[in-house]
Design an enzyme around this catalytic site. Structure first.
Site, mmCIF file in Angstrom:
data_model
loop_
_atom_site.group_PDB
_atom_site.id
_atom_site.type_symbol
_atom_site.label_atom_id
_atom_site.label_comp_id
_atom_site.label_asym_id
_atom_site.label_seq_id
_atom_site.Cartn_x
_atom_site.Cartn_y
_atom_site.Cartn_z
ATOM 1 N N ASN A 119 3.992 34.011 -8.603
ATOM 2 C CA ASN A 119 2.740 34.650 -8.391
ATOM 3 C C ASN A 119 2.298 33.743 -6.929
ATOM 4 O O ASN A 119 1.929 32.528 -6.942
ATOM 5 C CB ASN A 119 1.694 34.180 -9.401
ATOM 6 N N TRP A 120 2.384 34.230 -5.679
ATOM 7 C CA TRP A 120 2.097 33.858 -4.522
ATOM 8 C C TRP A 120 0.732 33.563 -4.285
ATOM 9 O O TRP A 120 0.292 33.079 -3.083
ATOM 10 C CB TRP A 120 2.838 34.603 -3.267
ATOM 11 N N LYS A 121 -0.191 34.077 -5.018
ATOM 12 C CA LYS A 121 -1.571 34.013 -4.839
ATOM 13 C C LYS A 121 -1.948 34.397 -3.632
ATOM 14 O O LYS A 121 -1.359 35.098 -2.966
ATOM 15 C CB LYS A 121 -1.939 32.798 -5.346
ATOM 16 N N HIS A 145 -5.765 37.207 -14.504
ATOM 17 C CA HIS A 145 -5.368 35.867 -14.093
ATOM 18 C C HIS A 145 -6.675 34.994 -14.261
ATOM 19 O O HIS A 145 -7.721 35.557 -13.859
ATOM 20 C CB HIS A 145 -4.711 35.794 -12.850
ATOM 21 N N GLU A 168 -7.857 32.840 -12.435
ATOM 22 C CA GLU A 168 -8.653 32.643 -11.131
ATOM 23 C C GLU A 168 -9.616 33.969 -11.020
ATOM 24 O O GLU A 168 -10.575 33.825 -10.227
ATOM 25 C CB GLU A 168 -7.609 32.397 -10.015
ATOM 26 N N GLU A 194 -1.245 30.909 -19.875
ATOM 27 C CA GLU A 194 -1.615 30.123 -18.651
ATOM 28 C C GLU A 194 -2.826 29.195 -19.082
ATOM 29 O O GLU A 194 -3.837 29.624 -18.744
ATOM 30 C CB GLU A 194 -1.615 30.825 -17.478
ATOM 31 N N GLY A 249 -2.199 24.425 -11.364
ATOM 32 C CA GLY A 249 -2.325 23.909 -10.096
ATOM 33 C C GLY A 249 -2.616 22.394 -10.259
ATOM 34 O O GLY A 249 -2.935 21.827 -9.191
ATOM 35 N N SER A 275 1.708 24.735 -13.554
ATOM 36 C CA SER A 275 2.647 23.668 -13.172
ATOM 37 C C SER A 275 4.118 23.731 -13.441
ATOM 38 O O SER A 275 4.648 22.636 -13.910
ATOM 39 C CB SER A 275 2.106 22.317 -13.408
ATOM 40 N N GLY A 310 3.240 29.639 -9.975
ATOM 41 C CA GLY A 310 2.536 29.501 -8.871
ATOM 42 C C GLY A 310 2.994 28.735 -7.751
ATOM 43 O O GLY A 310 4.032 29.415 -6.938
ATOM 44 N N GLY A 311 2.452 27.633 -7.575
ATOM 45 C CA GLY A 311 2.809 26.617 -6.092
ATOM 46 C C GLY A 311 4.294 26.563 -6.068
ATOM 47 O O GLY A 311 5.025 26.879 -4.895
#
Ligand code: 13P
Length: 253
Positions: free
Chosen positions: A11-13, A97, A99, A169, A175, A215, A236-237
């Site tokens: 997931n590149w957000k 998600h 966020e 999640e 993150g 993470s 993610g990251g």
């Protein structure tokens, strides 16, 4: 036990310009050509979906969206519909998600409508659920997840949910560098599978992929994937760099 195919999803957000997205996906396609035993998905920002999907083409990298709107079309400024996603080669969609719930007012009710749209258009929905740190501390993890799953999947039959992917999640692990331990992840994934069984029967529970996000890194993926009920990861990251993402895809198996 059911033989579930692992899924590693990135997931590149809200990261990467269109040209950065193109460069990264080219590199991912090149590095992962040989991987045929698991499913791999990348969800770039909306504006890059079309070009990234074009590059991924017939490769083993599937493309997903990070969100969608439930109507087919209309005067909904700024929104993107399921048929639009399909038209550019998108096959997956991330729904609910944390966020989006936290910053964009998504609720279990809007999540449910988005699930309906994804299912109607045969997109593979990745339904995200997870508890906050406070909820975990007050021992509400299971009741929070129970509610998110029941409301998110309200009104669906087991036939509707054949493609469902659940992504656990925990918000406190997103993150933050704090990963749930593999045992914590397993405990929750087991709970989720039993919840699916109770509501939709054993067959669906055994075939549904439950993936973990929060993470995930090359150095914790092996331990997570070794758990019985962890069927993949939503990264993610660490999915932003082709090198790290590919290391995660190449977890020990
Ligand atoms: P991080 O891997 O950056 O913690 O993000 C997880 C996530 O939210 C994936 O959807």
């Amino acid at each position: 036990m059911e033989n579930r195919r692992s899924l590693i999803a990135g997931n590149w957000k809200m990261f990467k310009t269109s040209s950065d997205a193109i460069d990264t996906v080219k590199e991912i396609v090149r590095r992962l050509k040989q991987v045929i035993d698991i499913d791999i998905m990348i969800a770039p920002p909306f504006i890059s979906i079309s070009s990234v999907a074009y590059i991924a083409g017939q490769s083993n990298i599937a493309i997903g969206a990070q969100n969608l709107f439930w109507e087919k079309e209309g005067a909904y400024t700024g929104e993107i519909s399921a048929p639009m996603l399909l038209s550019v080669g998108c096959r997956y969609v991330i729904i609910g998600h944390s966020e989006r719930r936290q910053y964009f007012g998504e609720t279990d009710e809007t999540v449910n409508k988005k699930m309906r749209a994804a299912i109607n258009y045969d997109l593979t929905p990745i339904l995200c659920i997870g508890e906050s740190e406070k909820e975990r501390e007050s021992k509400d993890t299971f009741s929070v997840l129970d509610k998110q799953v029941k409301k998110g999947l309200k009104g669906f039959s087991k036939e509707n949910l054949k493609k469902l992917v659940l992504a656990y999640e925990p918000i406190w692990a997103i993150g933050t560098g704090k990963t749930a331990t593999s045992n914590q992840a397993q405990e929750v994934h087991r709970f989720l599978r039993l919840l699916l069984e109770k509501n939709f029967g054993n067959m669906l529970a055994e075939s549904t992929r439950i993936i973990y996000g929060g993470s995930v890194k090359p150095d914790n993926i092996n331990e997570l994937m070794a758990m019985d009920d962890v069927d993949g990861a939503l990264v993610g990251g660490a999915s932003l760099s082709a090198e790290t993402f590919c290391k995660i895809v190449n977890f020990k198996r």
